[in-house]
Design an enzyme around this catalytic site. Structure first.
Site, PDB file in Angstrom:
ATOM      1  CG  ASP A   1      -2.666   3.087   1.756  1.00  0.00           C
ATOM      2  OD1 ASP A   1      -2.611   3.795   0.740  1.00  0.00           O
ATOM      3  OD2 ASP A   1      -3.722   2.585   2.186  1.00  0.00           O
TER       4      ASP A   1
ATOM      5  CD  GLU B   1      -1.956   7.741   0.350  1.00  0.00           C
ATOM      6  OE1 GLU B   1      -2.405   8.101  -0.751  1.00  0.00           O
ATOM      7  OE2 GLU B   1      -2.408   6.767   0.981  1.00  0.00           O
TER       8      GLU B   1
END
Length: 665
Positions: free
Chosen positions: A348, A377
């Site tokens: 994340d 990400e």
């Protein structure tokens, strides 16, 4: 990960009082002694248990043992002894199996809160106490024989992103263990319509990997009140090395969540599915974290004024570049990979982490298993003190070692920009999106036929090899694909929206790189227009199994699309050089059309030459195809690899909002 702005404000108010700022200012130093051993936390045997904690600024540390994970007075309190390199330790020479514990540190003359250590591998309810565990006793029967499904290349991966709870909570799921790890381990479950649900449904769909949204112990759901049915995506970490208790059948017994998570992994492996865990090392739930109870301020980044920096938009960001945080991240993922047999990790807000740490993680994991897949990400949610050239952001992907990032370029090229939900993308007739889609088709690598000046976000290729690109059009964040198409095309009929939906993921699954899909997209999943559903109730987030029968044609299309990719390695070329050699775009003269050939049995494909055509226009289009005899596999509506329909070269009609795929006989 998404949180609404009101939540950002709440974090900023609650985690940055004057005392927190002053505490942070006094601990900006990075010159604490570094411990290089691999035995931090609790080491159990039947004869003794060793407790070892890194707390270099502590003046004293106490260990308390309890009979239960909550309530009751300590069975005893033990003072830890100070050792080298900031370590405090003690050894209890008896069998402490299943006893619970906390540590408490005295720092700057003040006793901080009792907490488990950051390395805790078993915990009590709501994670406020650690547990001394015999991890071998949590192994399900046959665990030693657990075998990962075969995987040749990273580009063979097809990911299905799933929240544990979403799969089973629908009353019509036919799954007994609703909202639990064991719900994902159930087979032969069916809807009232007699159609497969749950694990059997995913298996029949044909994907290779299940990506589980955060399933470690997180902070926002009260495990003592399962009847409340509280929901959260889980991006608020509490204990990083332990499964979430609300997904287990008994959150009070620290062994149960471990055993049931392993049973889930074992069952998924037995059914041909690898397992990826979504990990959230970029921030903690708040700054009253376990990290701050033992080395206040150290594990976080700070502004020049001493406040917690906030590149995550969650009130804090961790400092992966610091030696003991880097060590922690590496050891944590290695633990999950070995103890739980995991096959991959999704990071994340990976852009918050530094490149060196991510590459150290890759090196450690691939030493254990070269087939473990790592991605994240490639962005932050705000500014960070860490210079951008050191961050694991998308533009630096070529510096990452066997690590992939999400392509928002192709995502927004297909459906429209993320910042304006009413904007259109290629599949809904946008005239300026084709180059962004082409960028994704070639896996974000250098290709001479992509005009980078016309790509929406990236003005240069960022992937060194195609396996560094995650191609997708929707995920848990934002609206589902179906909801987004409805919002941006309010006057379109359901039939036309279905065409857009099919075209969107046809582009994803025929593009080079890694194919990724949001759970339920194969039955036009809706969250009823709620974009940021991180804490919405189950009736917003759950998979509605009635939609499988309602949109059976769509499910069958997705199933055939995934099979097509699996059967034909031309769509899964492992090297950028191969893509440049074998994939050539055709000049269409139409801003709503993309066409390309994959030639010469690319990547060992049985089809010598493949022709792929995408028509993003709302009307039929004509295109000239090369001479020869071609077999039509995708005709705009259906996929049939065994189609008997052959056509000659020359002009062909591609139906509105659809894909056509042919191969040369």
């Amino acid at each position: 990960m998404k949180y609404p702005q009101v939540i950002f404000a709440f974090f900023m108010i609650t985690v940055l009082p004057t005392s927190s700022k002053s505490q942070a200012r006094t601990t900006l130093t990075d010159d604490y002694p570094i411990y290089n051993g691999n035995d931090l936390g609790v080491s159990w045997s039947a004869e003794q248990t060793v407790f070892k904690l890194w707390a270099p600024t502590a003046a004293a540390v106490k260990l308390r043992l309890y009979a239960a994970g909550d309530g009751g007075k300590p069975l005893r309190t033990i003072n830890l002894g100070k050792a080298k390199d900031g370590i405090w330790e003690t050894t209890v020479k008896e069998n402490l199996k299943n006893q619970y514990y906390t540590f408490q540190a005295n720092i700057h003359g003040r006793w901080l809160k009792e907490r488990p250590d950051i390395y805790a591998k078993a915990i009590g309810v709501n994670g406020q106490r650690g547990m001394v565990a015999d991890l071998a006793s949590t192994n399900p029967k046959g665990w030693a024989l657990d075998k990962k499904p075969e995987q040749k290349n990273f580009t063979d991966i097809m990911i299905y992103e799933l929240h544990v709870r979403d799969l089973s909570m629908d009353p019509n799921s036919g799954i007994q263990h609703k909202g639990k790890f064991l719900g994902l381990a159930e087979t032969k479950t069916k809807s009232p319509d007699g159609l497969q649900t749950g694990l059997d449904h995913i298996k029949s769909l044909g994907v290779t990997h299940i990506h589980l949204l955060p399933s470690f112990d997180y902070n926002s759901v009260d495990e003592t009140k399962p009847e409340a049915n509280r929901y959260n995506w889980g991006y608020d970490p509490l204990n990083y090395n332990v499964p979430e208790g609300s997904y287990s059948t008994d959150a009070y017994d620290g062994n149960v969540r471990i055993r049931e998570f392993k049973k889930m992994v074992q069952t998924l492996h037995a059914n041909g599915l690898r397992v990826i865990l979504d990990v959230v090392y970029n921030h903690t739930s708040d700054t009253a974290s376990n990290f701050n109870q033992f080395v206040p301020g150290y594990f976080y980044r700070h502004t020049e004024k001493g406040a917690y920096s906030n590149a995550t938009a969650c009130g804090n960001e961790t400092a992966s570049e610091k030696a003991m945080m880097r060590k922690y991240m590496v050891e944590s993922v290695v633990y999950w990979a070995t103890e739980y047999h995991l096959d991959g990790f999704r990071f994340d807000l990976m852009g918050v982490h530094d490149i060196e740490t991510m590459n150290d993680i890759s090196g450690a994991l691939h030493k254990i298993d070269p087939t473990i897949f790592i991605y994240g990400e490639g962005w932050t949610a705000g500014n960070s003190p860490l210079p951008e050239d050191l961050r694991a952001v998308k533009k630096n992907a070529y510096k990452l070692d066997k690590i992939a990032v999400f392509s928002d370029d192709i995502r927004d090229g297909i459906k429209g920009g993320w910042s304006d939900v009413k904007s259109k993308g290629f599949v809904s007739g946008a005239l300026d999106a084709a180059e962004s889609v082409k960028f994704g088709i070639v896996g974000s690598v250098q290709h001479p036929q992509v005009d980078y000046s016309k790509v929406n976000y990236s003005k240069a290729p960022w992937a060194a090899e195609p396996y560094q690109t995650i191609n997708y059009v929707s995920c848990h964040d934002d609206n589902t694909l179906w909801d987004r198409l409805k919002i941006s095309n309010p006057d379109a009929s359901e039939a036309d929206l279905i065409k857009m939906d099919k075209l969107a993921n046809t582009i994803v699954f025929t593009s080079q790189g890694i194919a990724f899909m949001h759970a339920g997209a194969e039955m036009l999943r809706t969250k009823k227009g709620i974009a940021n559903s991180y804490n919405s109730p189950d009736d917003i987030n759950e998979l509605d199994w009635g939609r499988k029968s309602k949109y059976k044609d769509v499910f069958n299309y997705y199933k055939a699309l995934i099979a097509l990719r699996k059967h034909h390695p031309a769509f899964r070329m492992p090297l950028a050089k191969m893509i440049r050699e074998h994939l050539k775009f055709m000049e269409t003269g139409d801003r709503n059309m993309i066409a390309y050939q994959i030639s010469d049995n690319a990547n060992g494909d049985t089809w010598k030459n493949i022709l792929v055509i995408f028509n993003g226009s709302l009307s039929d289009r004509q295109i000239n195809i090369p001479e020869g005899r071609w077999r039509l596999v995708i005709d705009g509506k259906t996929i049939n690899e065994k189609s008997m329909k052959a056509i000659g070269g020359g002009q062909v009609t591609v139906p509105a909002t659809s894909a056509c795929l042919l191969y040369e006989l």
